[in-house]
Every structure is written in structure tokens, then in C-alpha cells.
Design a protein around this motif. Structure first.
Motif, PDB file in Angstrom:
ATOM      1  N   PRO A 244       0.807  -1.226   0.000  1.00 21.54           N
ATOM      2  CA  PRO A 244       0.000   0.000   0.000  1.00 21.54           C
ATOM      3  C   PRO A 244       0.840   1.275   0.000  1.00 21.54           C
ATOM      4  O   PRO A 244       0.306   2.362  -0.189  1.00 21.54           O
ATOM      5  CB  PRO A 244      -0.793  -0.114   1.305  1.00 21.54           C
ATOM      6  CG  PRO A 244       0.088  -0.911   2.208  1.00 21.54           C
ATOM      7  CD  PRO A 244       0.785  -1.901   1.302  1.00 21.54           C
ATOM      8  N   ASP A 245       2.148   1.136   0.203  1.00 20.43           N
ATOM      9  CA  ASP A 245       3.005   2.318   0.343  1.00 20.43           C
ATOM     10  C   ASP A 245       4.425   1.937  -0.056  1.00 20.43           C
ATOM     11  O   ASP A 245       5.026   1.038   0.545  1.00 20.43           O
ATOM     12  CB  ASP A 245       2.970   2.820   1.788  1.00 20.43           C
ATOM     13  CG  ASP A 245       3.640   4.177   1.954  1.00 20.43           C
ATOM     14  OD1 ASP A 245       4.455   4.547   1.086  1.00 20.43           O
ATOM     15  OD2 ASP A 245       3.354   4.841   2.955  1.00 20.43           O
ATOM     16  N   ALA A 246       4.953   2.607  -1.056  1.00 21.04           N
ATOM     17  CA  ALA A 246       6.296   2.284  -1.561  1.00 21.04           C
ATOM     18  C   ALA A 246       7.395   2.730  -0.608  1.00 21.04           C
ATOM     19  O   ALA A 246       8.548   2.339  -0.769  1.00 21.04           O
ATOM     20  CB  ALA A 246       6.504   2.925  -2.921  1.00 21.04           C
ATOM     21  N   ALA A 247       7.046   3.556   0.379  1.00 19.95           N
ATOM     22  CA  ALA A 247       8.065   4.108   1.280  1.00 19.95           C
ATOM     23  C   ALA A 247       8.176   3.328   2.586  1.00 19.95           C
ATOM     24  O   ALA A 247       8.781   3.803   3.546  1.00 19.95           O
ATOM     25  CB  ALA A 247       7.749   5.576   1.570  1.00 19.95           C
ATOM     26  N   ILE A 248       7.608   2.132   2.644  1.00 18.53           N
ATOM     27  CA  ILE A 248       7.691   1.316   3.857  1.00 18.53           C
ATOM     28  C   ILE A 248       9.146   0.956   4.151  1.00 18.53           C
ATOM     29  O   ILE A 248       9.898   0.573   3.250  1.00 18.53           O
ATOM     30  CB  ILE A 248       6.846   0.030   3.703  1.00 18.53           C
ATOM     31  CG1 ILE A 248       5.351   0.390   3.721  1.00 18.53           C
ATOM     32  CG2 ILE A 248       7.161  -0.970   4.803  1.00 18.53           C
ATOM     33  CD1 ILE A 248       4.443  -0.795   3.486  1.00 18.53           C
ATOM     34  N   GLU A 249       9.543   1.080   5.413  1.00 21.49           N
ATOM     35  CA  GLU A 249      10.912   0.777   5.827  1.00 21.49           C
ATOM     36  C   GLU A 249      10.981  -0.609   6.466  1.00 21.49           C
ATOM     37  O   GLU A 249       9.969  -1.218   6.790  1.00 21.49           O
ATOM     38  CB  GLU A 249      11.392   1.837   6.822  1.00 21.49           C
ATOM     39  CG  GLU A 249      11.396   3.246   6.249  1.00 21.49           C
ATOM     40  CD  GLU A 249      11.721   4.290   7.302  1.00 21.49           C
ATOM     41  OE1 GLU A 249      12.774   4.158   7.957  1.00 21.49           O
ATOM     42  OE2 GLU A 249      10.917   5.217   7.487  1.00 21.49           O
ATOM     43  N   LEU A 250      12.198  -1.083   6.666  1.00 17.44           N
ATOM     44  CA  LEU A 250      12.409  -2.418   7.232  1.00 17.44           C
ATOM     45  C   LEU A 250      11.910  -2.501   8.677  1.00 17.44           C
ATOM     46  O   LEU A 250      12.119  -1.595   9.480  1.00 17.44           O
ATOM     47  CB  LEU A 250      13.896  -2.784   7.203  1.00 17.44           C
ATOM     48  CG  LEU A 250      14.504  -3.186   5.863  1.00 17.44           C
ATOM     49  CD1 LEU A 250      16.008  -3.387   6.027  1.00 17.44           C
ATOM     50  CD2 LEU A 250      13.860  -4.456   5.321  1.00 17.44           C
TER      51      LEU A 250
END
Length: 407
Positions: A244-250
């Protein structure tokens, strides 16, 4: 005389109500020392020899109705066997080892009927059907209790080809037969290091379907590749869910119920978002800095924001997340470098309770306690007649009763 008779009947009736309101259990042979909430089944009360003269264990199952379903004994090879259970399974395992000893792991299995079966798995012969994988070069990284199987997740770090290869061994709950699957995907070192792929992890199961997931990029879109295996380990297909979001972090995955990785804090499952399959629904936890978001899949396979939480941290914004569902509520646990936190989201995504604790791992042994704000170290269970708290266990030589007191 007639009035006296009526009064006597009334007193007997009231006495019956009082007795019905008390839930108390007494060990048969070995004093109690531990409680485990078995999701959707009740509570397991474990007993062992106080003096340590025998390794025998006694387990009692108390159902949500307050009925003692059974009290049984079994003989492990160690003083403190490892319970492996989950919200997916009607079977409970006590393992003598979390890593093979001379190629073997010994276990005791029980089910809702209290029938205990003792067995072992010798892994080298099982690996012969995947002859290109050397068993001695593989590492057992996790053990998961799925709907139909106990699944042993092995990983080969193939330095020659510079890639990871996963192998799954399925111990069927019913037949106790073993099946093996070589995962039809490899994970090159450089691709994993760049973050274009995560390593594989167990996401959940239902009847005849076990889900293993990794993050990846397809057609320049980030998402989750779900690999599906049946109860005999056969690969039955895959599906891709768009992030849902390309900016998700680890973030890391936190085992909610005792699995193999739960007992080994060195085992890390990092990914750009963690998928969880529960009660036929997909949930996703994602991180941006200290902000934790929880998403729920809709009817069109898209993720809709379900709830959010700000994680308290000292320096490192990274954290590990675990999810499960109880009584229509979504239970979330978060571990950061500062503290461990638990909170509860209602069916509408509203935060209805929250907890903070130090090094305690109580949520795994008593997840229902998260439903009660400020429950402290009290062991709470929702019985058919309402909330009850378990009395404190004083492990001693005496066979002391344990009472579950009504709220």
C-alpha cells in the motif's frame, strides 16, 4: 415445615450457584509451575517434579466453560521442554530440542482430546529426496505450528552460488508422517542486501494451505510474494499482493506465540512490511520511522489503513511487530530499543487498550491479558461466564490447587 423445606431448597440452589462460580483444579501427581493460554481452546496448566527426581511432566487443559477436560502425564528428555503452539492449530507440541541433536528432534504431541503421542524426527533421511541440498549445510531457523502440520524451516546459505535456499519439512499432525519441500525461489545475497527481496518467513495457514511470504518487486511495483504449500509440502501456487506504500521501511517480525524463532532472539525476519494471515484475512504491519501502521486487506486485494501507533524509541527507529486476533480484536505487540508495548485494535480499528512492560514475555503465554488495560502480571482469561484471573502459582512440593477467580 413447608416453609423450612422451601428455604432448604433455596439454600441448596444458592449453594449450587456458588459452587458453579468457582473454577478450581488440583494436580494429580506433579505440582503446577506454569500457565499457557492455548488460543481458542482454554488454558494449559503444566506441572513437574519439584525435587527434579523425574523429568515427567503433567499437563491439564481447562476449557472456556471452566471444565477440566483432561489431566495427562508425559515423559520428555529434558527438564523444561519447549511448547510450540499457535492460533492456527488444534495440536500442541512440547519439543525436547529446538535444534537437531545428531540429526534428531524429540517431541510430545497432544490435541484437544488429551491424547499424547511421543515421537522424533531424524532429518538426514528426509533430505534425501532433495539430493542437491546437503542437510549438514542447512540451518534450522524456525518451527511453526500450522493448521495441519508442524513445519520446520531450514535455510541453506549457498556461498558458492551466492544465494539463500529454503527447505521446509512438514510433520503432519494426524499421521505424523514427514514431507519435504524445496522452496521454488532463491534469494541472491546482493538482491537481499539491496532490499529488493526479503528472506522467506511463515505468515499463517488454514486447512491444507500454508503461507510463506517474502517482499519483492514485480513490474517495478513493490509487494508481497505469497508461496502456498499444501499439508504434504507440495507447492500449490503463489499470489502477489501490492504494497500500500512504496516508502515502507524495514521492520522485524515478532513471534506472538511460541515458535522456534520465538526462543532464539538472534533469529531475525526483516522485511519492508510484515504480513500476517489470521481467520482467513490478511493483515500488514508497516513502518515509517517510529510510526507503525496496521493495514487490512479488502475484497479487492488492496490494503486499507486499519490503525496506527507511535513507537517509543531511544535512538533506533526500527522495531519488531507481532499480530494476532482474539474475540474480534486485533492484538499488536511492538518491541523497540526502549520498551515492549502491546495495544489492542477493535473491529473498527480503534485503540481500546495499551500496555507497556520490560523484559516480560507475558503476552505469548497470556495474550488475552492485552485486552485488559493495566492488567499487570495478572493472568486473565475470558471464560464463558466472564473474565477470571488465575491465582498465583507457588511452585512447591505440595500439590496445591489453582483457582480462577471471577472478576
Amino acid at each position: 415445615m413447608k416453609k423450612l423445606k422451601i428455604l432448604t431448597i433455596f439454600l441448596v440452589f444458592c449453594s449450587g450457584i456458588s459452587i458453579a462460580q468457582e473454577i478450581s483444579i488440583t494436580p494429580k501427581k506433579l505440582p503446577y509451575y506454569k500457565l499457557y493460554e492455548w488460543p481458542g481452546k482454554g488454558v494449559i496448566v503444566a506441572g513437574k517434579d519439584f525435587k527434579g527426581n523425574t523429568l515427567q511432566q503433567e499437563i491439564t487443559l481447562v476449557s472456556a466453560s471452566g471444565e477440566t477436560k483432561w489431566q495427562e502425564q508425559y515423559m520428555p528428555q529434558v527438564e523444561n521442554p519447549y511448547p510450540i503452539y499457535s492460533e492456527h492449530s488444534d495440536y500442541l507440541y512440547f519439543l525436547d530440542q529446538l535444534q537437531p541433536d545428531n540429526g534428531k528432534i524429540f517431541y510430545n504431541q497432544t490435541n484437544l482430546s488429551g491424547y499424547i503421542r511421543k515421537g522424533s524426527i531424524y532429518f538426514p533421511p528426509v533430505f534425501r529426496s532433495v539430493s542437491d541440498i546437503d542437510y549438514s549445510s542447512c540451518e534450522l531457523i524456525d518451527i511453526n505450528n500450522a493448521t495441519d502440520d508442524l513445519i520446520f524451516h531450514f535455510r541453506l546459505k549457498d556461498k558458492k552460488n551466492k544465494q539463500y535456499q529454503d527447505v521446509l519439512v512438514f510433520l503432519n499432525h494426524y499421521s505424523l508422517k514427514t514431507f519435504i519441500a524445496k522452496v521454488p525461489a532463491v534469494f541472491p545475497f546482493d538482491v537481499v542486501e539491496k532490499g529488493d527481496k526479503s528472506l522467506l518467513y511463515f505468515a499463517g495457514s488454514k486447512a491444507d494451505e500454508n503461507y510463506f511470504v517474502h517482499t519483492t518487486v514485480k513490474d517495478k511495483k513493490e509487494g508481497f510474494d505469497i508461496l502456498i504449500f499444501d499439508k504434504k509440502g507440495a507447492f500449490s501456487g503463489s499470489r502477489f499482493l501490492l504494497s500500500p506504500d512504496a516508502a515502507i521501511e524495514l521492520s522485524d517480525r515478532k513471534a506472538f506465540f511460541p515458535s522456534g524463532a520465538y526462543y532464539n532472539p538472534a533469529t531475525v525476519f526483516s522485511a519492508r512490511g510484515q504480513l500476517f494471515f489470521m481467520e482467513n484475512e490478511w493483515y500488514l504491519s508497516s513502518r515509517k520511522g517510529t510510526a507503525l501502521s496496521v493495514w487490512k486487506q479488502d475484497d479487492n486485494d488492496a490494503f486499507q489503513l486499519f490503525g496506527s501507533y507511535e513507537v517509543k524509541t531511544k535512538k533506533n527507529p526500527g522495531h519488531a511487530v507481532g499480530l494476532t486476533k482474539i474475540n474480534g480484536n486485533l492484538l499488536v505487540t511492538v518491541s523497540s530499543d526502549l520498551e515492549q508495548t502491546g495495544f489492542v485494535l477493535s473491529e473498527k480499528g480503534e485503540t481500546v487498550a495499551s500496555h507497556e512492560w520490560g523484559e516480560q514475555q507475558q503476552y505469548s503465554e497470556n495474550p488475552s491479558g492485552l485486552l485488559r488495560e493495566n492488567s499487570g502480571s495478572t493472568f486473565w482469561l475470558l471464560f464463558d461466564d466472564g473474565w477470571r484471573k488465575a491465582g498465583k502459582i507457588e511452585f512447591s512440593e505440595e500439590l496445591q490447587s489453582l483457582t480462577f477467580e471471577k472478576e
